[in-house]
Design an enzyme around this catalytic site. Structure first.
Site, PDB file in Angstrom:
ATOM      1  N   ASP A   8       0.986  -1.503  -0.350  1.00 17.11           N
ATOM      2  CA  ASP A   8      -0.310   0.061  -0.106  1.00 17.11           C
ATOM      3  C   ASP A   8       1.047   0.843  -0.018  1.00 17.11           C
ATOM      4  OD1 ASP A   8      -1.401   2.718   0.994  1.00 17.11           O
ATOM      5  OD2 ASP A   8      -2.273   1.208   2.229  1.00 17.11           O
ATOM      6  N   ASN A  15       2.397   3.775 -10.406  1.00 19.66           N
ATOM      7  CA  ASN A  15       1.115   3.420 -11.006  1.00 19.66           C
ATOM      8  C   ASN A  15       0.388   3.504 -10.663  1.00 19.66           C
ATOM      9  OD1 ASN A  15      -0.750   1.987 -13.665  1.00 19.66           O
ATOM     10  ND2 ASN A  15      -0.744   0.887 -12.257  1.00 19.66           N
ATOM     11  N   SER A  73       0.633   9.942 -15.005  1.00 16.33           N
ATOM     12  CA  SER A  73       0.199  11.121 -14.278  1.00 16.33           C
ATOM     13  C   SER A  73      -1.075  10.825 -16.027  1.00 16.33           C
ATOM     14  CB  SER A  73       1.215  12.381 -15.195  1.00 16.33           C
ATOM     15  OG  SER A  73       0.550  13.326 -15.718  1.00 16.33           O
ATOM     16  N   TYR A 105      -8.908  15.509  -8.036  1.00 15.06           N
ATOM     17  CA  TYR A 105      -8.167  14.481  -9.225  1.00 15.06           C
ATOM     18  C   TYR A 105      -7.319  15.909 -10.035  1.00 15.06           C
ATOM     19  CZ  TYR A 105      -6.178  11.314 -12.651  1.00 15.06           C
ATOM     20  OH  TYR A 105      -5.444  10.582 -13.328  1.00 15.06           O
ATOM     21  N   LYS A 137      -3.046  14.541 -10.278  1.00 11.75           N
ATOM     22  CA  LYS A 137      -1.781  14.495 -11.372  1.00 11.75           C
ATOM     23  C   LYS A 137      -1.212  16.549 -12.503  1.00 11.75           C
ATOM     24  CE  LYS A 137      -2.616  10.913 -11.459  1.00 11.75           C
ATOM     25  NZ  LYS A 137      -1.980   9.754 -11.773  1.00 11.75           N
TER      26      LYS A 137
END
Length: 282
Positions: free
Chosen positions: A58, A85, A136, A150, A154
């Site tokens: 995690d 990822n 990203s 979100y 990114k």
């Protein structure tokens, strides 16, 4: 060709699973496949001939990060490519988003990536070799309604990675940002939280949120093709590895149009912008 060790986070589904599957079939590749639940990595068993290490990880747990990196070094002695990822999505208007859920997304998408990278960088510096591949999104370059937080994660990854690329440029360490548009993964489904607007002023965005869920696994992007492209770039184009790699026609065309318009806007504002400086001495 010397054997390279790839360490990937979030390999239970999506891009991580596609890339892990592709790498497991390659010669001269050691694979560290990590996930929060390693029982979900059984798909790799048929390819394992001693070159695969599964790790419970995690990315919000620093003890697990240290343990996974240590286990990798004990087994393979090096980490050549880190693929950050693991990540989450979040749909909700800026005003209605749940702060605790958003904070957790930042812990995964930003701080998990930071902690993973900082754990691996000393190894790559000692090796004088390494590639850091950070996932990203088109959402790291272009913003849509109901995805403000979100996008925040990114855009943070974009800025940090660009700065890092300059810090390690003389150390034979490369960085690459992957910026996919819609791909057939679980991102819009299981891997994202959603808050459908309840405030009347935002109700027009409900269809956008619900449509993303219903469209999951019907997008244009093929994660298996993405895996091949990423491997090819890191393996065969290391010296000229692009800092940013949009994946998918929509991603590429959207970014080109955004930067075209942004450049035009900045040029139009140039004289006004420059007027804010103290006048140069003649």
């Amino acid at each position: 060709m010397a054997t390279k060790t790839w360490f990937i986070t979030g390999t239970s589904t999506g891009f991580g699973r596609s890339l892990a599957t592709f790498l497991a079939k390659q010669a001269n590749v050691n694979l560290v496949a990590s996930a929060r639940h390693t029982e979900q990595l059984g798909y790799l068993d048929e390819f394992d001939h001693g070159q695969i290490l599964k790790q419970t990880l995690d990315v919000t747990n620093q003890k697990q990060i240290k343990a996974a990196v240590s286990a990798t070094m004990n087994m393979f002695g090096r980490i050549d490519v880190l693929v950050n990822n693991a990540g989450l999505g979040y749909f909700g208007t800026f005003e209605e988003s749940n702060r605790e859920q958003v904070k957790y997304m930042f812990d995964v998408n930003v701080w998990g990536l930071v902690d993973m990278t900082r754990s691996v960088l000393p190894i790559m510096r000692d090796q004088k070799f390494g590639a850091i591949v950070n996932f990203s999104s088109i959402g790291g370059l272009f913003s849509f309604p109901t995805l403000s937080f979100y996008h925040g994660t990114k855009y943070a990854v974009e800025g940090m990675t660009e700065s890092l690329s300059k810090e390690v440029a003389d150390l034979n360490i490369k960085t690459m940002l992957i910026e996919p548009s819609g791909f057939r993964t679980d991102w819009a489904g299981r891997s994202s939280n959603k808050v459908v607007p309840q405030i009347d002023d935002y109700k027009q965005f409900a269809d956008f949120i619900e449509g993303n869920v219903e469209g999951a696994h019907h997008e244009a992007g093929d994660p298996d093709k993405a895996a091949e492209i990423i491997f090819d770039q890191v393996t065969n184009n290391f010296d000229k590895l692009p800092l940013r790699l949009p994946l998918g026609k929509y991603s590429s065309e959207t970014v080109i149009e955004k930067y075209r318009q942004t450049l035009a806007d900045f040029r139009q504002l140039h004289d006004l912008s420059a007027s804010a400086d103290v006048p140069e001495k003649q």
